[in-house]
Motif scaffolding. Structure first.
Motif, mmCIF file in Angstrom:
data_model
loop_
_atom_site.group_PDB
_atom_site.id
_atom_site.type_symbol
_atom_site.label_atom_id
_atom_site.label_comp_id
_atom_site.label_asym_id
_atom_site.label_seq_id
_atom_site.Cartn_x
_atom_site.Cartn_y
_atom_site.Cartn_z
ATOM 1 N N THR A 206 8.244 2.245 -1.069
ATOM 2 C CA THR A 206 9.099 3.045 -1.955
ATOM 3 C C THR A 206 10.587 2.728 -1.742
ATOM 4 O OG1 THR A 206 7.397 4.747 -1.713
ATOM 5 C CG2 THR A 206 9.360 5.384 -2.886
ATOM 6 N N THR A 244 1.463 1.522 -5.131
ATOM 7 C CA THR A 244 1.117 0.736 -3.943
ATOM 8 C C THR A 244 -0.149 -0.093 -4.124
ATOM 9 O OG1 THR A 244 2.007 2.570 -2.664
ATOM 10 C CG2 THR A 244 0.758 0.921 -1.446
ATOM 11 N N HIS A 417 7.250 -1.137 -4.113
ATOM 12 C CA HIS A 417 7.744 -0.694 -5.431
ATOM 13 C C HIS A 417 8.927 0.194 -5.173
ATOM 14 C CE1 HIS A 417 6.017 3.098 -4.368
ATOM 15 N NE2 HIS A 417 4.911 2.450 -4.048
HETATM 16 ZN ZN LIG Z 1 3.930 2.475 -2.303
#
Ligand SMILES: [Zn+2]
Length: 522
Positions: A206, A244, A417
């Motif tokens: 993240t 993910t 991501h």
């Molecule tokens: Zn992730």
């Protein structure tokens, strides 16, 4: 009958009013939902009709929860996370919304009570002629709806479609396992240098490109990386998925968004390093339930999973260091170590110790989900930034450990991501929605090399620097990792390697969305 019909159609009504679409498509959705709903009434007796529709009501809370979180109907990725009950972000979010079970049971009981006692068991339409005519009209309208893609949005048909997609994919992955067993890259090291060689690949979680001061963010969130010598930050690197489970296969294998199924049958660059004579290691504090990851980690020389608890501060990334230190002490001549960290995984406030609480006020504890609102943007941003500050510390300290060995070495960091923090006018937060943003995809991507590496591979070191502003995406990682370590194999494509002077930037970037469909990215 009207009350029961409204109950069945609740997820659709909710989506029409709460989803993201124009008034025209809202109207179309409403009409089509109604038609889809009425269709079985042509053939079924009234009571049977409502009992069949009642089964759909049982699954409505899932659809409603996804609409609530993402303002869009349930996606394949969301359903997969429920079927696999993995600790994926969407599942975590879902479980956090404690759907009042007693209310749901009362609600279902009420529905079925009415259906059994108040609805007569006769046909809606008696005449065969009317049945046939209405059937034709319905088919015509539904075909129209289907052809413009609305079947993917109308509950429960969307969920039936997505669930069947999930099972088809699982079947393909299972079949792929057999092919993968015998898969080989025939990877070899291109040279035989005497020096100790150590490559570290850090999979971040993240990560927002724009939240690092090293990338121009106004807050000083990455002071230690900024001071790290030989560190390159790539300016324009995008993930190819915003969740993910879809992103990791593209990072680790030769698969790309447009060629995703390759990850079902081919191994990862970690396996290729092993083929080329490297010792391989996997150290992680997440993804213990991810079968794709466990296959790769299980085939390394040693896997170390340290998962204490996602939902408190006992799972800080620095807990990986003792395992890393032990592996470094083995003195392997050639090694690849993967560190899979929790980074800025939601809830951000559990990702750093108290001394990293620099940006305040920040979120505390297992906060109330009612806080998820654009008016609390500052709280979210502050907490997220604190987690970046901690990742900066983790990465810089890890680099110092590697650097102190004076080996020919490189550390590559990439986040799986990004994250939305109420950046756009739609006020999207988190990631993994069916409408992706650049914040979902533009991720930090760092490469650090030791002085010894730069002396051993001066051309590669120069290319790594030269390529730092090119338009890149996750499928470049596989080829680059092998090329950085000067490993080659018959399928190598140097125009995909950031260490090569022949690197080709992406002209168009693609991504795989949460329904496993390929879309054009940014
Ligand atoms: Zn992730």
């Amino acid at each position: 009958m009207i009350i029961l019909s409204i109950i069945v159609l609740l997820p659709n009504i909710y989506y029409v009013f709460y989803g993201k679409h124009s008034i025209l498509s809202a109207l179309l959705l409403l009409i089509l939902s109604g038609l889809f709903f009425i269709l079985p009434a042509i053939f079924l007796k009234k009571r049977i009709f409502f009992i069949v529709q009642g089964l759909i009501v049982l699954f409505a809370p899932l659809e409603a929860a996804h609409i609530y979180l993402n303002r869009s109907p349930a996606t394949s990725a969301f359903l997969l996370s429920i079927i696999d009950t993995n600790q994926d972000e969407s599942f975590e979010l879902l479980s956090a919304i404690k759907f009042p079970i007693i209310i749901a049971i009362l609600f279902f009981a009420f529905y079925f009570f009415i259906a059994f006692t108040k609805i007569s068991n006769t046909y809606f339409f008696q005449s065969t002629k009317i049945k046939l005519i209405s059937l034709l009209v319905f088919i015509g309208m539904i075909v129209t709806g289907y052809s413009i893609g609305y079947n993917k949005k109308i509950y429960p048909y969307d969920m039936i479609l997505r669930t069947s997609q999930v099972f088809v994919a699982k079947e393909e992955i299972n079949k792929g396992k057999e092919i993968m067993k015998n898969f080989k890259f025939d990877a070899v090291k291109n040279d035989s240098i005497d020096e100790r060689e150590l490559y570290v690949f850090v999979i971040g979680e993240t990560g927002r490109y724009s939240s690092y001061s090293i990338n121009g963010y106004k807050r000083n969130t990455s002071p230690m990386l900024a001071e790290t010598k030989n560190l390159i930050s790539y300016a324009d690197f995008d993930s190819e998925a915003n969740i993910t489970t879809s992103s990791l296969p593209i990072i680790l294998t030769r698969a790309s968004a447009w060629d995703y199924k390759r990850s079902y049958v081919e191994k990862s660059f970690v396996d290729a390093f092993k083929e080329a004579g490297f010792k391989t290691y996997w150290i992680a504090d997440q993804s213990a339930n991810n079968k794709f990851i466990r296959r790769i980690a299980g085939d390394t020389d040693k896997e170390c999973f340290h998962i204490v608890n996602f939902t408190d501060t006992t799972n800080l990334d620095e807990q990986l260091w003792p395992s890393l230190d032990k592996i470094l002490a083995r003195n392997d001549r050639k090694a690849l170590i993967v560190l899979h960290i929790l980074g800025s995984h939601f809830r951000y406030n559990y990702r750093y110790p108290p001394q990293f609480e620099v940006f305040k006020p920040s979120l505390k504890g297992a906060f109330d989900y009612a806080l998820i609102s654009a008016k609390n943007k500052e709280l979210f941003v502050n907490t997220y930034d604190n987690s970046v500050l901690y990742t900066d510390y983790f990465l810089a300290k890890t680099i110092q450990k590697i650097d102190s060995l004076r080996a020919v070495s490189a550390l590559v960091y990439v986040a799986d991501h990004g994250e939305n923090l109420f950046d756009t006018k739609e006020n999207i937060v988190f990631h993994g929605g069916s409408d992706f943003t650049r914040y979902d995809l533009h991720v930090p991507f760092f490469v650090w090399t030791s002085d010894e590496y730069n002396r051993q591979y001066p051309l590669k070191a120069e290319n790594l620097e030269q390529n730092k502003d090119k338009k890149l995406s996750a499928h470049h990682i596989f080829y680059s990792m092998l090329d950085i370590a000067n490993i080659t194999f018959p399928g190598q494509v140097l125009s995909n390697s950031i260490a090569s002077e022949t690197l080709q930037a992406d002209s168009v970037r693609y991504l795989i969305n949460t329904n496993m469909e390929v879309e054009k990215g940014f």
